[in-house]
Design a protein around this motif. Sequence first.
Motif, short mmCIF file in Angstrom:
data_model
loop_
_atom_site.label_atom_id
_atom_site.label_comp_id
_atom_site.label_asym_id
_atom_site.label_seq_id
_atom_site.Cartn_x
_atom_site.Cartn_y
_atom_site.Cartn_z
N LEU A 107 40.74 90.01 28.37
CA LEU A 107 40.94 90.61 27.06
C LEU A 107 40.55 89.63 25.95
O LEU A 107 39.87 89.99 24.99
N VAL A 108 40.97 88.39 26.10
CA VAL A 108 40.58 87.35 25.14
C VAL A 108 39.06 87.19 25.14
O VAL A 108 38.43 87.11 24.07
N GLY A 109 38.47 87.18 26.31
CA GLY A 109 37.02 87.06 26.40
C GLY A 109 36.31 88.21 25.70
O GLY A 109 35.34 88.00 24.97
N ALA A 110 36.80 89.42 25.92
CA ALA A 110 36.19 90.59 25.28
C ALA A 110 36.33 90.52 23.76
O ALA A 110 35.38 90.81 23.02
N LEU A 111 37.51 90.12 23.29
CA LEU A 111 37.72 90.00 21.85
C LEU A 111 36.88 88.89 21.24
O LEU A 111 36.60 88.91 20.05
N ASN A 112 36.50 87.93 22.06
CA ASN A 112 35.63 86.85 21.58
C ASN A 112 34.15 87.18 21.76
O ASN A 112 33.29 86.32 21.56
N GLY A 113 33.85 88.40 22.18
CA GLY A 113 32.47 88.85 22.24
C GLY A 113 31.72 88.55 23.52
O GLY A 113 30.49 88.68 23.56
N LEU A 114 32.42 88.16 24.58
CA LEU A 114 31.72 87.89 25.84
C LEU A 114 31.23 89.20 26.46
O LEU A 114 31.90 90.22 26.38
N SER A 115 30.06 89.14 27.08
CA SER A 115 29.57 90.30 27.82
C SER A 115 30.44 90.47 29.06
O SER A 115 31.17 89.55 29.47
N ALA A 116 30.35 91.63 29.68
CA ALA A 116 31.14 91.87 30.89
C ALA A 116 30.81 90.86 31.97
O ALA A 116 31.72 90.35 32.65
N GLN A 117 29.54 90.54 32.12
CA GLN A 117 29.12 89.58 33.15
C GLN A 117 29.65 88.17 32.85
O GLN A 117 30.18 87.50 33.73
N LYS A 122 33.67 83.84 33.59
CA LYS A 122 34.70 82.99 32.98
C LYS A 122 36.04 83.20 33.67
O LYS A 122 36.76 82.23 33.92
N LEU A 123 36.37 84.44 33.97
CA LEU A 123 37.63 84.72 34.68
C LEU A 123 37.64 84.04 36.05
O LEU A 123 38.63 83.40 36.41
N GLN A 124 36.58 84.16 36.79
CA GLN A 124 36.51 83.53 38.11
C GLN A 124 36.61 82.01 38.01
O GLN A 124 37.22 81.37 38.86
N ARG A 125 36.02 81.44 36.98
CA ARG A 125 36.04 79.99 36.80
C ARG A 125 37.41 79.49 36.33
O ARG A 125 37.92 78.49 36.82
N ASP A 126 38.01 80.20 35.35
CA ASP A 126 39.21 79.69 34.68
C ASP A 126 40.53 80.14 35.27
O ASP A 126 41.54 79.47 35.10
N TYR A 127 40.55 81.30 35.92
CA TYR A 127 41.81 81.88 36.37
C TYR A 127 42.63 80.97 37.29
O TYR A 127 43.81 80.76 37.03
N PRO A 128 42.05 80.40 38.35
CA PRO A 128 42.88 79.57 39.25
C PRO A 128 43.55 78.40 38.53
O PRO A 128 44.75 78.17 38.70
N ASP A 129 42.79 77.67 37.72
CA ASP A 129 43.38 76.54 37.01
C ASP A 129 44.42 76.98 35.99
O ASP A 129 45.45 76.33 35.82
N ALA A 130 44.15 78.09 35.30
CA ALA A 130 45.11 78.59 34.31
C ALA A 130 46.42 79.00 34.97
O ALA A 130 47.50 78.71 34.46
N LEU A 131 46.33 79.65 36.12
CA LEU A 131 47.54 80.08 36.82
C LEU A 131 48.33 78.87 37.32
O LEU A 131 49.55 78.79 37.12
N ILE A 132 47.65 77.94 37.93
CA ILE A 132 48.32 76.73 38.44
C ILE A 132 48.96 75.96 37.29
O ILE A 132 50.11 75.52 37.38
N THR A 133 48.23 75.81 36.19
CA THR A 133 48.77 75.11 35.04
C THR A 133 50.00 75.82 34.48
O THR A 133 50.98 75.17 34.10
N SER A 134 49.96 77.15 34.47
CA SER A 134 51.12 77.90 33.95
C SER A 134 52.36 77.65 34.79
O SER A 134 53.48 77.68 34.27
N TYR A 135 52.17 77.39 36.06
CA TYR A 135 53.33 77.15 36.94
C TYR A 135 54.01 75.81 36.69
O TYR A 135 55.11 75.58 37.16
N TYR A 136 53.38 74.93 35.94
CA TYR A 136 54.04 73.68 35.56
C TYR A 136 55.13 73.90 34.53
O TYR A 136 56.09 73.15 34.45
N LEU A 137 54.98 74.94 33.70
CA LEU A 137 55.89 75.17 32.59
C LEU A 137 56.74 76.43 32.75
O LEU A 137 57.96 76.39 32.60
N TRP A 138 56.10 77.55 33.05
CA TRP A 138 56.76 78.84 32.90
C TRP A 138 57.90 79.14 33.88
O TRP A 138 58.85 79.83 33.48
#
Length: 171
Positions: A107-117, A122-138
Amino acid sequence: MALWRAYQRALAAHPWKVQVLTAGSLMGLGDIISQQLVERRGLQEHQRGRTLTMVSLGCGFVGPVVGGWYKVLDRFIPGTTKVDALKKMLLDQGGFAPCFLGCFLPLVGALNGLSAQDNWAKLQRDYPDALITSYYLWPAVQLANFYLVPLHYREDPASTTLVSIPPELRL
């Protein structure tokens, strides 16, 4: 104290609206803090559109989705004991958080004008690290949230009857 009492009165009178506006305000404030204190952009270089996007995400996505999730979670796992808070945190972090992040990032990517591709890449690249990082805090934050924060500050108590989970499915 007067501001806090006004907030409590508004929350009691209009819980859903206040929750959504609070989510948007906090996300906007978080972006301002990020741009000014972390990125050190200064007022001249502040990206107002980015802050507005974050406010919009808070009001239009985060507030309603998280508020709805808390309603479901509190109906599914009623109670406020330490064990109840732990169950809620485990379900929140094990089930909801991965799904929420998987929706939030594109959703953030779409609002920032990224194409679907590009958004998918970006989701495939960033999702694993973002999820792991979130588990340090949340997990710790949510455990405290579910144990210490009264329910009416986490959700709209008047509309919890809209979500009915049969007793046999409750944890």
